[in-house]
Design a protein around this motif. Structure first.
Motif, mmCIF file in Angstrom:
data_model
loop_
_atom_site.group_PDB
_atom_site.id
_atom_site.type_symbol
_atom_site.label_atom_id
_atom_site.label_comp_id
_atom_site.label_asym_id
_atom_site.label_seq_id
_atom_site.Cartn_x
_atom_site.Cartn_y
_atom_site.Cartn_z
ATOM 1 N N ARG A 141 0.832 -1.218 0.000
ATOM 2 C CA ARG A 141 0.000 0.000 0.000
ATOM 3 C C ARG A 141 0.861 1.260 0.000
ATOM 4 N NH1 ARG A 141 -3.535 -2.837 -1.918
ATOM 5 N NH2 ARG A 141 -5.259 -3.692 -0.670
ATOM 6 N N HIS B 74 0.686 4.145 -2.819
ATOM 7 C CA HIS B 74 0.473 5.551 -2.491
ATOM 8 C C HIS B 74 1.590 6.424 -3.059
ATOM 9 C CE1 HIS B 74 -0.719 9.124 -0.352
ATOM 10 N NE2 HIS B 74 0.431 9.165 0.308
ATOM 11 N N THR C 12 -8.746 12.351 -11.504
ATOM 12 C CA THR C 12 -8.478 10.922 -11.295
ATOM 13 C C THR C 12 -7.211 10.723 -10.474
ATOM 14 O OG1 THR C 12 -9.563 10.357 -13.386
ATOM 15 C CG2 THR C 12 -8.056 8.724 -12.448
ATOM 16 N N ALA D 159 -7.880 11.712 -6.869
ATOM 17 C CA ALA D 159 -8.751 10.701 -6.255
ATOM 18 C C ALA D 159 -7.964 9.440 -5.935
ATOM 19 C CB ALA D 159 -9.915 10.380 -7.178
ATOM 20 N N GLU D 160 -7.001 9.113 -6.807
ATOM 21 C CA GLU D 160 -6.182 7.925 -6.573
ATOM 22 C C GLU D 160 -5.298 8.111 -5.335
ATOM 23 O OE1 GLU D 160 -4.643 4.045 -7.296
ATOM 24 O OE2 GLU D 160 -6.497 5.123 -7.799
ATOM 25 N N LYS E 261 -6.122 9.929 -2.681
ATOM 26 C CA LYS E 261 -7.016 9.755 -1.535
ATOM 27 C C LYS E 261 -7.346 8.267 -1.316
ATOM 28 C CE LYS E 261 -9.228 14.300 -1.820
ATOM 29 N NZ LYS E 261 -10.515 15.024 -2.015
ATOM 30 N N ARG E 262 -7.577 7.551 -2.401
ATOM 31 C CA ARG E 262 -7.899 6.125 -2.299
ATOM 32 C C ARG E 262 -6.756 5.345 -1.641
ATOM 33 N NH1 ARG E 262 -7.724 1.030 -4.883
ATOM 34 N NH2 ARG E 262 -5.928 1.672 -6.117
ATOM 35 N N THR E 263 -5.526 5.623 -2.094
ATOM 36 C CA THR E 263 -4.386 4.892 -1.541
ATOM 37 C C THR E 263 -4.100 5.300 -0.095
ATOM 38 O OG1 THR E 263 -2.857 6.519 -2.525
ATOM 39 C CG2 THR E 263 -3.328 4.514 -3.792
ATOM 40 N N HIS F 6 -6.411 5.997 2.170
ATOM 41 C CA HIS F 6 -7.349 5.227 2.994
ATOM 42 C C HIS F 6 -6.960 3.756 3.063
ATOM 43 C CE1 HIS F 6 -10.454 8.223 3.964
ATOM 44 N NE2 HIS F 6 -10.146 8.775 2.793
ATOM 45 N N LEU F 7 -6.539 3.197 1.942
ATOM 46 C CA LEU F 7 -6.126 1.793 1.945
ATOM 47 C C LEU F 7 -4.880 1.579 2.809
ATOM 48 C CD1 LEU F 7 -6.660 0.838 -1.811
ATOM 49 C CD2 LEU F 7 -8.005 0.063 0.163
#
Length: 351
Positions: free
Chosen positions: A26, A30, A58, A61-62, A64-66, A68-69
């Motif tokens: 992860r 990130h 995009t 957003a990627e 932010k997604r990474t 959280h993961l």
């Protein structure tokens, strides 16, 4: 013929390794997301009009997604570490085994004649009196530089109510006398009491285990062992009698250890067992009067004989030891004895 299904449930140690691997994965994702976004903005700054708003949205957003993961992956580590601690305590209860050996050898001090003492993997749900159970809720922490261990062990004792307080007090006193004041470990305790049982939780700091785990390439030279051997000889010399002149107790002999030195002569390994041959050298002499050489030699021989089994940080426990040379010398104006002893130290190698 049916094929047996392979157990795919990971052990706690494997689960922790997987959790840490996921965090690393992860973190890489990130880092890549941030790098990709930075490249898009660099292209915009250079005037590249092909970068669209959708590309930027995009990319952000990627990130932010990474984030959280990555956060969720990191949160799993503490639980996985606790599971490993519990697993180690259940499968390798070295502290519980140590405390059982102390109790078994000194039942009088613990007030537990006729009470079976058992090491179990976890606290029993059903209690039968009289009985004593030792268990760990986490594994011990190893200092592989010295061989000492630290951790907590729980002693659950169930006896008839009329003897509960007496045995509880005896157990607390026994642990402090035979572990703390004997110099084997620093002890802290806490006690919870029920109607027919008590649980004594004992925190052992810097415990000197029967078989220490020490890193194979130890940097310890053996000076400490030489001082221990000389100290045992000095202890052997402290014979007290009543002085007829003062009618008080006085030492007939008192000797001191000086100029201790030591070196690692050789080392071998058999499986996970490591043996180190250490040469220790020291000088002993009297401090209250001129003790002659035969007396000094006698005290040294007795002290070295007492050394089998003693713990020496960074080297292990003395498996065997013998005096290989002793010479008369002078220390100042006193007769002295220069001693050389060879000791074989035994320990387990750290994984």
């Amino acid at each position: 013929m049916a094929t047996a299904k392979k157990n795919t449930i990971p052990t706690p140690v494997e689960a922790l390794a997987q959790a840490r691997a996921l965090v690393a994965e992860r973190e890489a994702e990130h880092e890549q997301a941030e790098h990709s976004a930075a490249e898009l903005f660099a292209r915009l700054d250079s005037g590249d009009a092909s970068v669209t708003g959708l590309d930027l949205a995009t990319a952000e957003a990627e990130i932010k997604r990474t984030v959280h993961l990555l956060g969720m992956a990191r949160k799993r580590i503490p639980a996985a570490e606790r599971a490993v601690k519990l697993f180690e305590g259940q499968t390798n209860p070295v502290l519980a085994e140590y405390l059982r050996s102390v109790i078994e050898a000194n039942r009088f001090n613990f007030g537990m004649f006729g009470v079976p003492v058992e090491v179990v993997s976890q606290r029993p749900e059903k209690l039968t009196a009289p009985a004593a159970y030792l268990y760990q809720t986490e594994g011990a922490d190893y200092d592989t530089a010295t061989g000492r261990m630290t951790g907590t062990v729980h002693l659950l004792v169930t006896v008839p109510a009329d003897g509960l307080d007496t045995i509880k007090e005896a157990c607390v006193a026994g642990i402090y006398k035979l572990v703390h004041h004997a110099g084997h470990a620093e002890v802290r305790d806490s006690v919870t009491t029920g109607s027919d049982h008590f649980v004594l939780s004992v925190f052992l700091k810097n415990l000197e285990p029967l078989m220490p785990v020490i890193e194979e390439q130890s940097s310890v030279t053996g000076i400490g062992l030489a001082r221990q051997l000389g100290g045992l000889a000095a202890t052997r010399s402290k014979e007290c009698v009543v002085d007829p002149r003062t009618d008080r107790w006085a030492n007939v002999h008192t000797i001191m250890c000086r100029r201790a030195s030591g070196e690692l002569v050789s080392q071998s390994r058999d499986g996970d067992t490591v043996r180190r041959k250490v040469r220790a050298q020291f000088i002993v002499h009297g401090i209250d009067r001129h003790i002659d050489i035969p007396e000094l030699s006698q005290f040294v021989a007795a002290g070295v004989g007492d050394a089998v089994g003693i713990f020496s940080p960074g080297l292990g426990r003395v498996e065997s030891v013998k005096v290989v040379d002793q010479k008369a010398t002078l220390f100042g104006d006193r007769q002295a004895l220069a001693v050389t002893a060879d000791a074989v130290m035994i320990s387990k190698a750290a994984a």
